[in-house]
Design a protein around this motif. Structure first.
Motif, PDB file in Angstrom:
ATOM      1  N   LEU A 125       0.866  -1.183   0.000  1.00  0.00           N
ATOM      2  CA  LEU A 125       0.000   0.000   0.000  1.00  0.00           C
ATOM      3  C   LEU A 125       0.896   1.225   0.000  1.00  0.00           C
ATOM      4  O   LEU A 125       1.617   1.474   0.968  1.00  0.00           O
ATOM      5  N   ASP A 126       0.861   1.971  -1.094  1.00  0.00           N
ATOM      6  CA  ASP A 126       1.665   3.191  -1.191  1.00  0.00           C
ATOM      7  C   ASP A 126       0.878   4.367  -0.609  1.00  0.00           C
ATOM      8  O   ASP A 126      -0.345   4.399  -0.680  1.00  0.00           O
ATOM      9  N   GLU A 127       1.600   5.350  -0.059  1.00  0.00           N
ATOM     10  CA  GLU A 127       0.979   6.503   0.596  1.00  0.00           C
ATOM     11  C   GLU A 127      -0.076   6.030   1.597  1.00  0.00           C
ATOM     12  O   GLU A 127      -1.237   6.459   1.587  1.00  0.00           O
ATOM     13  N   ALA A 128       0.350   5.143   2.496  1.00  0.00           N
ATOM     14  CA  ALA A 128      -0.589   4.477   3.404  1.00  0.00           C
ATOM     15  C   ALA A 128      -1.280   5.434   4.362  1.00  0.00           C
ATOM     16  O   ALA A 128      -2.346   5.110   4.896  1.00  0.00           O
ATOM     17  N   HIS A 129      -0.707   6.614   4.597  1.00  0.00           N
ATOM     18  CA  HIS A 129      -1.369   7.571   5.491  1.00  0.00           C
ATOM     19  C   HIS A 129      -2.740   7.982   4.963  1.00  0.00           C
ATOM     20  O   HIS A 129      -3.633   8.332   5.738  1.00  0.00           O
ATOM     21  N   LEU A 130      -2.923   7.911   3.636  1.00  0.00           N
ATOM     22  CA  LEU A 130      -4.210   8.260   3.049  1.00  0.00           C
ATOM     23  C   LEU A 130      -5.242   7.147   3.220  1.00  0.00           C
ATOM     24  O   LEU A 130      -6.416   7.333   2.915  1.00  0.00           O
ATOM     25  N   VAL A 131      -4.786   5.976   3.692  1.00  0.00           N
ATOM     26  CA  VAL A 131      -5.695   4.872   3.976  1.00  0.00           C
ATOM     27  C   VAL A 131      -5.962   4.813   5.482  1.00  0.00           C
ATOM     28  O   VAL A 131      -6.415   3.806   6.002  1.00  0.00           O
ATOM     29  N   ALA A 132      -5.673   5.894   6.179  1.00  0.00           N
ATOM     30  CA  ALA A 132      -5.916   5.939   7.619  1.00  0.00           C
ATOM     31  C   ALA A 132      -6.349   7.336   8.046  1.00  0.00           C
ATOM     32  O   ALA A 132      -6.228   7.685   9.219  1.00  0.00           O
ATOM     33  N   ASP A 133      -6.856   8.129   7.101  1.00  0.00           N
ATOM     34  CA  ASP A 133      -7.181   9.514   7.438  1.00  0.00           C
ATOM     35  C   ASP A 133      -8.596   9.676   7.971  1.00  0.00           C
ATOM     36  O   ASP A 133      -8.983  10.755   8.401  1.00  0.00           O
TER      37      ASP A 133
END
Length: 591
Positions: free
Chosen positions: A166-174
């Motif tokens: 999962l790339d740019e995983a912070h966007l999957v936890a916002d």
């Protein structure tokens, strides 16, 4: 048998002429060491540090030494950017894309699939895009004995047999919703003894703590952090970043009626010294208005100008990305963008003008500032205020927002930067302190997570359970707002005779524009384009108010349509390849 490190060195040879990154090499070694014992690896490295080389190497290792891989992205722009790079190290027949109308890898079955997080979430729960319509149409049935409920075992196997990035995983936890999905995915990976790598530049401590509290991941997760004192810490890289000079950061409150003129003035004031400009807005409407303003202003004639936002066709979006790659060689340019520039757009600037947004977004935007080795620049962070001089707010369903963002997170970000105007967005320690100050807690809804996990345990009714949850969550396991294919009414008029659309399906799909549910509800024209027996037909929606009564009723109509497949919803808007999709004026305001 080749090692993961062997594949990483192959990728950097092809991509970068052999120039590898110290910390990524350390991360590769750390993952190799724990590969047999752990399932989830969290790789945190700075923006612009070359994390994508790891995902390519991990995919090579997965294909040639194990079985297959899936690399998922939060944004299509990032996916397409990485796809062109992956083709340099993979044979074309081994790699496929899957999102919206691009279906090279159905059920994510190619040896290497690049996909969106949305498509991954549907597939992992057994309602892959290939099956979604039939499952929702048959949702009253029970299991495959009473009507087709799709190939959910096949979907589960496709994901379960893959190593996943999962790339740019912070966007999957916002949001709580997306974080719930992330926790459920981790559970799925652990149950199947798979491998999942989360990559990001911006993971707040509170998020890491929230993930660690999941008892099922105890002993199964490894954090690989870029921090002083760690074995792979790249001091040389940090020192180079510390040389960037753009302080203090100008934090400026603006009234709505003056904002565009003030932004224009900042560009003109600095154009002799800082003439590579990126200005980022939080809404498409503001971005279009400002772009039109500078195009008509002769003071900006010497600049190349380009507009980038989410409401372009796939074809035009790719064309704009190609133009961006070319204009970086120009001496003077202005890129007007929305948050679409935050990932997957490789460009730099010496003048960064960004509307305020939560810390994660600002860090990503500043990743497009002094990116190519430039040392000096200037930065502005501005925000709209109300009559009392406070951050402008609006309420949606009882929640407080600044434009499209959480109000509290945006306000905390502004206050932190105002007090720390000499912070360096290019140095991980500096922006980590910002992130930890803004994001102090993350909430996991364990009841929702259990619902998702129970889908995997429903062997006879898996896709039915998934469809019920899909509807309950209003059409997405990860996003708060639906993304829906729209078609401009002016284009449709040129391409139709009576109720028949005379263009072919491939060309039609290339002209579809993704929009959010709120936009569609406001500008829906009352007709849809349907594919039936290989032909595109125009169908009038008899009761639009009932269809749009709620996101759930809309989804039942969209995916449960019984007379063909809905290809797009026609909107009262015109399309321009330079400006994108522009809604026609309606009473009550603009886009």
């Amino acid at each position: 048998m080749a090692s993961l490190m062997d594949y990483y060195r192959h990728v950097v040879n092809v991509w970068y002429g052999g120039s590898s990154r110290k910390f990524i090499e350390y991360a590769v070694s750390a993952i190799e060491k724990e590969f047999g014992r752990k399932n989830v690896f969290v790789l945190e490295a700075p923006t612009g540090y070359g994390k994508s080389a790891f995902s390519a190497a991990f995919s090579l290792y997965s294909v040639y030494e194990e079985f297959k891989s899936i690399v998922a992205f939060p944004l299509r722009a990032l996916l397409e950017d990485q796809y062109s790079k992956f083709l340099k190290v993979f044979p074309r027949e081994l790699i496929g894309r899957r999102y919206m109308h691009t279906a090279e890898s159905p059920y994510l079955t190619f040896p290497v699939t690049l996909t969106t997080i949305d498509t991954l979430s549907l597939t992992v729960f057994g309602i892959a895009p290939e099956d979604l319509n039939k499952v929702l149409t048959k949702i009253s049935s029970y299991g495959t004995s009473y009507g087709s409920m799709g190939h959910y075992w096949y979907s589960w196997a496709s994901v379960g047999l893959s190593n996943i990035v999962l790339d740019e995983a912070h966007l999957v936890a916002d949001t709580t919703k997306s974080l719930n999905f992330l926790v459920a995915l981790m559970d799925f990976v652990v149950r199947h003894d798979g491998k999942l790598v989360l990559m990001s530049a911006t993971l707040p401590k509170a998020l890491k703590d929230a993930l660690l509290k999941n008892s099922k991941l105890y002993g199964k997760m490894e954090f690989i952090n870029f921090e002083p004192g760690s074995e792979g810490y790249d001091e040389e890289f940090v020192e180079e970043r510390r040389k960037k000079k753009y302080h203090p950061i100008n934090v400026v409150p603006l009234r709505s009626e003056e904002k565009l003129e003030r932004i224009e003035s900042w560009i003109l004031e600095n154009k002799d010294k800082y003439d590579k400009v990126i200005t980022v807005f939080n809404t498409v409407g503001d971005a279009i208005e400002f772009y039109n303003k500078i195009v008509s202003n002769r003071d900006f004639e010497e600049f190349r100008k380009i507009l980038l936002h989410s409401r372009f066709t796939e074809e035009d979006r790719k064309s704009k990305i190609d133009k961006l790659r070319k204009i970086v060689k120009e001496e003077k340019y202005i890129v007007v963008a929305t948050q679409t520039i935050e990932a997957g757009v490789d460009i730099s600037s010496t003048l960064m003008i960004s509307e305020a947004a939560p810390a994660n977004s600002l860090v990503q935007r500043f990743g497009r500032f002094l990116r190519y080795g430039e040392v000096e620049g200037k930065a502005y962070v501005w925000y709209e205020v109300d009559d009392e001089g406070k951050l402008k707010a609006r309420e949606i369903s009882g929640e407080k927002y600044y434009k499209v963002y959480n109000y509290e997170l945006t306000d905390k970000t502004i206050e932190y930067i105002r007090k720390h105007s000499n912070m360096n967005f290019h140095v991980p320690q500096d922006y980590s302190e910002l992130l930890n100050a803004v994001y102090t807690s993350f909430t996991v809804n364990h009841e929702d997570v259990e619902r998702m996990i129970n889908i995997f345990l429903s062997y006879e009714r898996g896709s039915e359970r998934a469809a019920e949850e899909f509807l309950r969550l209003e059409g997405s396991f990860v996003r708060e707002s639906l993304i829906i294919p729209a078609y401009p009414v002016d284009v449709l008029k040129r391409e139709s005779i009576d109720d028949i659309v005379v263009t072919n399906i491939k060309v039609f799909n290339n002209r579809v524009v993704p929009v959010q549910y709120g936009f569609l509800k406001k500008y829906f024209s009352g007709i849809v384009v349907v594919e039936l027996d290989g032909e595109l037909r125009i169908v009038k929606v008899e009761n639009s108010d009932e269809v749009f009564r709620s996101p759930r009723s809309f989804l039942r109509y969209y995916y449960g349509f019984k007379h063909g497949s809905i290809m797009a919803f026609v909107v009262d808007a015109v399309y321009d390849s330079v400006l994108g999709l522009i809604p026609l004026p309606k009473s009550g305001g603009g886009a």
